[in-house]
Design a protein around this motif. Structure first.
Motif, short mmCIF file in Angstrom:
data_model
loop_
_atom_site.label_atom_id
_atom_site.label_comp_id
_atom_site.label_asym_id
_atom_site.label_seq_id
_atom_site.Cartn_x
_atom_site.Cartn_y
_atom_site.Cartn_z
N GLU A 96 10.30 -10.83 -1.02
CA GLU A 96 9.04 -11.33 -1.57
C GLU A 96 7.84 -10.62 -0.95
O GLU A 96 6.86 -10.33 -1.64
N MET A 97 7.91 -10.32 0.36
CA MET A 97 6.83 -9.59 1.02
C MET A 97 6.69 -8.19 0.43
O MET A 97 5.58 -7.70 0.20
N GLY A 98 7.84 -7.54 0.18
CA GLY A 98 7.83 -6.21 -0.43
C GLY A 98 7.18 -6.22 -1.81
O GLY A 98 6.39 -5.34 -2.15
N ARG A 99 7.51 -7.27 -2.61
CA ARG A 99 6.90 -7.39 -3.94
C ARG A 99 5.39 -7.60 -3.83
O ARG A 99 4.62 -7.04 -4.61
N LEU A 100 4.99 -8.42 -2.86
CA LEU A 100 3.56 -8.68 -2.68
C LEU A 100 2.82 -7.40 -2.28
O LEU A 100 1.76 -7.08 -2.83
N VAL A 101 3.37 -6.66 -1.35
CA VAL A 101 2.74 -5.40 -0.91
C VAL A 101 2.63 -4.43 -2.08
O VAL A 101 1.58 -3.79 -2.30
N GLU A 102 3.71 -4.31 -2.87
CA GLU A 102 3.70 -3.40 -4.02
C GLU A 102 2.64 -3.82 -5.03
O GLU A 102 1.90 -2.98 -5.56
N LEU A 103 2.55 -5.13 -5.33
CA LEU A 103 1.54 -5.61 -6.27
C LEU A 103 0.13 -5.30 -5.77
O LEU A 103 -0.73 -4.89 -6.55
N ARG A 104 -0.12 -5.51 -4.48
CA ARG A 104 -1.45 -5.22 -3.92
C ARG A 104 -1.80 -3.74 -4.04
O ARG A 104 -2.93 -3.39 -4.37
N GLU A 105 -0.82 -2.88 -3.78
CA GLU A 105 -1.05 -1.42 -3.90
C GLU A 105 -1.35 -1.04 -5.34
O GLU A 105 -2.28 -0.27 -5.61
N ARG A 106 -0.55 -1.57 -6.27
CA ARG A 106 -0.76 -1.23 -7.68
C ARG A 106 -2.10 -1.77 -8.18
O ARG A 106 -2.78 -1.13 -8.97
N LYS A 107 -2.48 -2.97 -7.71
CA LYS A 107 -3.78 -3.54 -8.10
C LYS A 107 -4.91 -2.68 -7.56
O LYS A 107 -5.91 -2.43 -8.26
N ALA A 108 -4.78 -2.18 -6.36
CA ALA A 108 -5.82 -1.31 -5.77
C ALA A 108 -5.95 -0.02 -6.59
O ALA A 108 -7.07 0.44 -6.85
N GLN A 109 -4.82 0.56 -6.98
CA GLN A 109 -4.85 1.77 -7.80
C GLN A 109 -5.50 1.48 -9.16
O GLN A 109 -6.30 2.26 -9.67
N GLN A 110 -5.11 0.36 -9.73
CA GLN A 110 -5.65 -0.04 -11.03
C GLN A 110 -7.16 -0.23 -10.95
O GLN A 110 -7.90 0.21 -11.84
N ASP A 111 -7.65 -0.87 -9.88
CA ASP A 111 -9.09 -1.10 -9.72
C ASP A 111 -9.85 0.20 -9.49
O ASP A 111 -11.01 0.33 -9.89
N ALA A 112 -9.21 1.16 -8.83
CA ALA A 112 -9.86 2.44 -8.53
C ALA A 112 -9.83 3.40 -9.72
O ALA A 112 -10.66 4.31 -9.80
N ALA A 113 -8.89 3.21 -10.64
CA ALA A 113 -8.68 4.17 -11.74
C ALA A 113 -9.93 4.42 -12.58
O ALA A 113 -10.26 5.58 -12.87
N PRO A 114 -10.69 3.39 -13.00
CA PRO A 114 -11.88 3.67 -13.81
C PRO A 114 -12.91 4.54 -13.08
O PRO A 114 -13.53 5.41 -13.70
N LYS A 115 -13.07 4.34 -11.77
CA LYS A 115 -14.03 5.15 -11.01
C LYS A 115 -13.55 6.59 -10.93
O LYS A 115 -14.34 7.54 -11.09
N VAL A 116 -12.24 6.76 -10.69
CA VAL A 116 -11.67 8.12 -10.62
C VAL A 116 -11.85 8.81 -11.98
O VAL A 116 -12.24 9.98 -12.06
N ARG A 117 -11.58 8.05 -13.06
CA ARG A 117 -11.70 8.62 -14.40
C ARG A 117 -13.14 9.01 -14.72
O ARG A 117 -13.40 10.06 -15.30
N LYS A 118 -14.08 8.15 -14.33
CA LYS A 118 -15.48 8.43 -14.59
C LYS A 118 -15.92 9.69 -13.86
O LYS A 118 -16.65 10.52 -14.42
N MET A 138 -1.44 -4.90 -16.86
CA MET A 138 -2.58 -4.99 -15.99
C MET A 138 -2.30 -6.08 -14.94
O MET A 138 -1.90 -7.18 -15.28
N ILE A 139 -2.53 -5.76 -13.73
CA ILE A 139 -2.31 -6.70 -12.62
C ILE A 139 -3.62 -7.42 -12.36
O ILE A 139 -4.66 -6.80 -12.18
N THR A 140 -3.55 -8.76 -12.35
CA THR A 140 -4.76 -9.55 -12.13
C THR A 140 -4.73 -10.16 -10.73
O THR A 140 -3.69 -10.16 -10.05
N ASP A 141 -5.87 -10.73 -10.34
CA ASP A 141 -5.94 -11.44 -9.06
C ASP A 141 -4.98 -12.63 -9.07
O ASP A 141 -4.41 -12.99 -8.04
#
Length: 198
Positions: free
Chosen positions: A39-61, A1-4
């Protein structure tokens, strides 16, 4: 799980690489640029994955809402199945309690007959004869009409009844299938020679 906190750490790494590159002013600036880009690429990837992770419960519901009637039916089916299992377990427990009650009554009968044979002065054996067809012996053992009777260990018979079911359902090698072997004819022979390890 990716956190803030993971995102903040990635942002900190990007800033550190930029600062280090600015301080060093290396001759080969491509190395610094590569490190910053990495490092910028890693940051962008983490932000994208965090956004997907945050959206997943709503999509599942939303997905679950479209299958609400199916899910409700599945829940009812599972509840019904669990209820059937619970009733069967209760019935099995009552059946085992009936077995215990019947065995205790049988043992009481054996004890009463042994007492009556003693009161009649009919020993199972005496100095004249090694063993008679009927009579009261030692340790509650008796014979009537050539059949030997004795107390039956209630716990061992109960264990054997369960082991018979386990053996049929899961095979003879299952640990629960191994018990002392008390067969039905053991009621007539009592505990005399009736127990053996299966």
């Amino acid at each position: 799980m990716i956190t803030d906190e993971d995102i903040r750490m990635a942002e900190t790494r990007v800033s550190e690489v930029k600062e280090r590159g600015a301080r060093l002013r290396m001759a080969n600036r491509d190395d610094v640029a590569d490190a910053i880009n990495l490092e910028m690429g890693r940051l962008v990837e983490l932000r994208e994955r965090k956004a997907q992770q945050d959206a997943a419960p709503k999509v599942r519901k939303t997905a679950e809402r479209s299958h609400a009637s199916d899910l409700k039916g599945m829940g009812a089916e599972l509840e019904s199945s669990a209820s059937t299992v619970d009733k069967a377990r209760e019935n099995a427990a009552r059946a085992l309690e009936e077995l215990v009650s019947a065995l205790r009554a049988h043992n009481a009968t054996v004890g009463a007959v042994h007492t009556r044979l003693n009161a009649l002065g009919l020993p199972l054996a005496d100095d004249a004869v090694d063993q008679y067809e009927s009579g009261a012996g030692h340790a509650g053992v008796l014979r009537v009409g050539g059949t030997t009777w004795a107390q039956v260990p209630v716990d061992a018979m109960l264990e054997h009844a369960v082991a018979e079911v386990v053996k049929r359902e899961f095979g003879a090698k299952h640990p629960g299938a191994r018990s002392r072997d008390i067969r039905l004819h053991s009621l007539r022979r009592g505990s005399v020679g009736a127990l053996r390890i299966a």
